[in-house]
Design a protein around this motif. Sequence first.
Motif, PDB file in Angstrom:
ATOM      1  N   ASN A 173     -31.109  64.752   6.672  1.00  0.00           N
ATOM      2  CA  ASN A 173     -31.536  63.124   6.853  1.00  0.00           C
ATOM      3  C   ASN A 173     -29.926  62.976   5.899  1.00  0.00           C
ATOM      4  O   ASN A 173     -29.906  62.675   4.659  1.00  0.00           O
ATOM      5  CB  ASN A 173     -32.516  62.781   6.014  1.00  0.00           C
ATOM      6  CG  ASN A 173     -33.189  62.893   6.808  1.00  0.00           C
ATOM      7  OD1 ASN A 173     -33.735  63.677   8.096  1.00  0.00           O
ATOM      8  ND2 ASN A 173     -34.424  63.023   6.361  1.00  0.00           N
ATOM      9  N   GLN A 232     -38.084  54.634  15.241  1.00  0.00           N
ATOM     10  CA  GLN A 232     -38.749  53.975  14.015  1.00  0.00           C
ATOM     11  C   GLN A 232     -37.681  54.356  12.176  1.00  0.00           C
ATOM     12  O   GLN A 232     -38.674  55.046  11.150  1.00  0.00           O
ATOM     13  CB  GLN A 232     -39.732  55.268  13.780  1.00  0.00           C
ATOM     14  CG  GLN A 232     -40.442  55.295  15.539  1.00  0.00           C
ATOM     15  CD  GLN A 232     -41.168  53.763  15.187  1.00  0.00           C
ATOM     16  OE1 GLN A 232     -41.304  53.059  14.495  1.00  0.00           O
ATOM     17  NE2 GLN A 232     -41.249  52.897  17.061  1.00  0.00           N
ATOM     18  N   GLN A 233     -36.638  54.787  12.295  1.00  0.00           N
ATOM     19  CA  GLN A 233     -36.157  54.332  11.306  1.00  0.00           C
ATOM     20  C   GLN A 233     -34.698  54.307  10.785  1.00  0.00           C
ATOM     21  O   GLN A 233     -34.486  54.305   9.496  1.00  0.00           O
ATOM     22  CB  GLN A 233     -35.903  56.013  10.637  1.00  0.00           C
ATOM     23  CG  GLN A 233     -34.755  56.432  11.638  1.00  0.00           C
ATOM     24  CD  GLN A 233     -34.648  58.443  11.153  1.00  0.00           C
ATOM     25  OE1 GLN A 233     -35.936  58.776  10.661  1.00  0.00           O
ATOM     26  NE2 GLN A 233     -34.151  58.247  12.609  1.00  0.00           N
ATOM     27  N   CYS A 234     -34.413  53.414  11.660  1.00  0.00           N
ATOM     28  CA  CYS A 234     -32.955  52.659  11.157  1.00  0.00           C
ATOM     29  C   CYS A 234     -33.865  51.366  10.606  1.00  0.00           C
ATOM     30  O   CYS A 234     -34.354  50.897  10.584  1.00  0.00           O
ATOM     31  CB  CYS A 234     -32.636  52.189  12.679  1.00  0.00           C
ATOM     32  SG  CYS A 234     -33.430  50.750  13.678  1.00  0.00           S
ATOM     33  N   VAL A 281     -37.480  50.010  10.958  1.00  0.00           N
ATOM     34  CA  VAL A 281     -38.304  49.742   9.688  1.00  0.00           C
ATOM     35  C   VAL A 281     -38.889  48.214   8.770  1.00  0.00           C
ATOM     36  O   VAL A 281     -39.331  47.786   8.617  1.00  0.00           O
ATOM     37  CB  VAL A 281     -37.760  50.343   8.533  1.00  0.00           C
ATOM     38  CG1 VAL A 281     -37.594  52.407   9.404  1.00  0.00           C
ATOM     39  CG2 VAL A 281     -36.491  49.808   7.841  1.00  0.00           C
ATOM     40  N   VAL A 318     -30.034  57.775  10.270  1.00  0.00           N
ATOM     41  CA  VAL A 318     -30.747  56.432   9.865  1.00  0.00           C
ATOM     42  C   VAL A 318     -29.739  55.748   9.814  1.00  0.00           C
ATOM     43  O   VAL A 318     -28.556  55.410   9.052  1.00  0.00           O
ATOM     44  CB  VAL A 318     -31.291  56.607   8.534  1.00  0.00           C
ATOM     45  CG1 VAL A 318     -31.902  55.446   8.981  1.00  0.00           C
ATOM     46  CG2 VAL A 318     -32.069  57.641   8.239  1.00  0.00           C
ATOM     47  N   ASN A 349     -33.086  58.737   2.812  1.00  0.00           N
ATOM     48  CA  ASN A 349     -33.831  59.644   2.565  1.00  0.00           C
ATOM     49  C   ASN A 349     -33.476  61.465   2.423  1.00  0.00           C
ATOM     50  O   ASN A 349     -32.444  61.390   1.955  1.00  0.00           O
ATOM     51  CB  ASN A 349     -34.421  60.054   4.245  1.00  0.00           C
ATOM     52  CG  ASN A 349     -34.955  59.125   4.873  1.00  0.00           C
ATOM     53  OD1 ASN A 349     -35.351  58.016   4.107  1.00  0.00           O
ATOM     54  ND2 ASN A 349     -34.560  58.871   6.356  1.00  0.00           N
TER      55      ASN A 349
END
Length: 592
Positions: free
Chosen positions: A322, A389-391, A395, A203, A512
Amino acid sequence: METTLSHYFGYETFRPGQKEIISKIIDHRNVLGVLPTGGGKSICYQVPGLMLDGTTIVISPLISLMKDQVDQLNAAGINAAYLNSSMTQKQQKAVEQELLRGEVQFLYVAPERFDNGYFVNLLQQLTIPLVAFDEAHCISKWGHDFRPSYQEVIHKVFALPQDFAIVALTATATTEVQKDIMQRLNINKNDEIKTSTKRRNLVFKVNPTYQRQKFVLDYVKEHSDVAGIIYCSTRKQVEELHEAFQDQNIQSTIYHAGLSNKEREQAQNDFVYDRVRVVVATNAFGMGIDKSNVRYVIHYNMPGDLESYYQEAGRAGRDGLNSDCILLFSERDIGLHQYFISVSKADDDYKDKMGEKLTKMIQYTKTKKCLEATLVHYFEPNEKLEECQQCSNCVHENKTYDMTDEAKMIISCIARMKQQESYSVIIQVLRGETSDYIKYCDYDQLSTHGLMKDYTTSDLSHLIDELRFKGYLNEHDEILTCDASVKKLLNANAAVFTTPFKRKSKEKVSINTVEGVDKALFDELKSVRQQLSEQLEIAPVSIFSDYTLEEFAKRKPESKQDMIAIDGVGSYKLKHYCPKFLETIQSYKAQI
């Protein structure tokens, strides 16, 4: 091939790119493998090296990296050795005798070892099926970690009498560097195997905080039960941050080039063997670490180029779990790198290239686009992009401008063109500009000519980039084409949002966690691994990675048959390590 992988390494299937590279080696072809950090590059020469008769020679840049690799191979029951300057004459002589007896399957050496005439003479007497160049970006002058010795060793390797294959492996090579490596090692374009640089377990986050030290102290306290690396640009910053940790009773170690060899080795061992959780380091700690359960990498300062950043950030999450890659950025970092470039003794061409790389690095810190896609695009411009969709950019709720209408205009313009065109031509047509080329192609007659005349070139570049990064447009050799997914947009089944220009953002950083793991059992299994590590004097992750221990804690295997089905458990480890873990799992289940 799969049998060798399963028996020695405990994996049933290959990761992307591995099997293709190994197949080419077995077919006796020279090959370049570009796989992401943590993508299993070493498997690409270890599996064929085990399948072929003789000793595979691995050219590696760092003593510490050699030791890590040899320890891991020995832990899997494979006879591997290294020759380097840290060894006594007696130790070197013992390895040389093993080589002559044909007992060593893998020999790790630095390129400088080929300057030794006695060593080259020794190699000439061996059966050598394969020579592997690890961290092959060191070969190229345009690579981020160029080492002249890597170039100089090539003709010495080619002068050896044996008929061997060559494999070059790297994670951080731009298209330019890849071409340079292939030219120097006589690798055909058809024998280059590239996989995506994407690592979805990482991430990526950029945090332009002015309180860097406070951020790091708070973050490390919140994640005190996991391992992490903090990179600083200077030795002074390493020492200052280490002192701040000591003041807060946070146990850490330091690593930089100003320490003695003994001090650096002690720091690395403390970290690898889980005696300390945090290491504060300069980039001297770059390639010299192979610890799979690093849960976060924080850059206290901005590196000078994206290759260095990705190489160092990629030390996180090599077990596939993660992990966070956080870049703390300040405008002052730019001045430091500009100074480094200006005082460099390199030629002007090289300085210009470093300046271009620095610009790309700065753009990464300021972009509002997906950070993962930005990195992918840098290393492989033709790869299809999509948002992760997670950096921290994905977000963050800053994409408030609905650009769906503009997207349809841009797509309609591209679809009406008689041939595939570049960014610049598309923008010129949308803005209603005329040129000899536009008139020749009759683009000034299109209904979309001038459709977006009120938008600046910068506006349109931003909008087209947004569509590119969302995967609606694909790029190949700077030519744009519509992806099949644009049908959703044109049929009003999707909307596209982008960021208003020049809007500042702040993101909340969090790590995460993995669900479904029995945390209490996992902690017990880690203790068992630590005991075995101290008893056998090998690194904990060489016994089993965190990923494998988490699988144990999820599945709670009851027999060796159950364990062999789990990734990371090979025949050697099943016999020598698993009984103690099985005993722990059975005891734990009995108490529930």
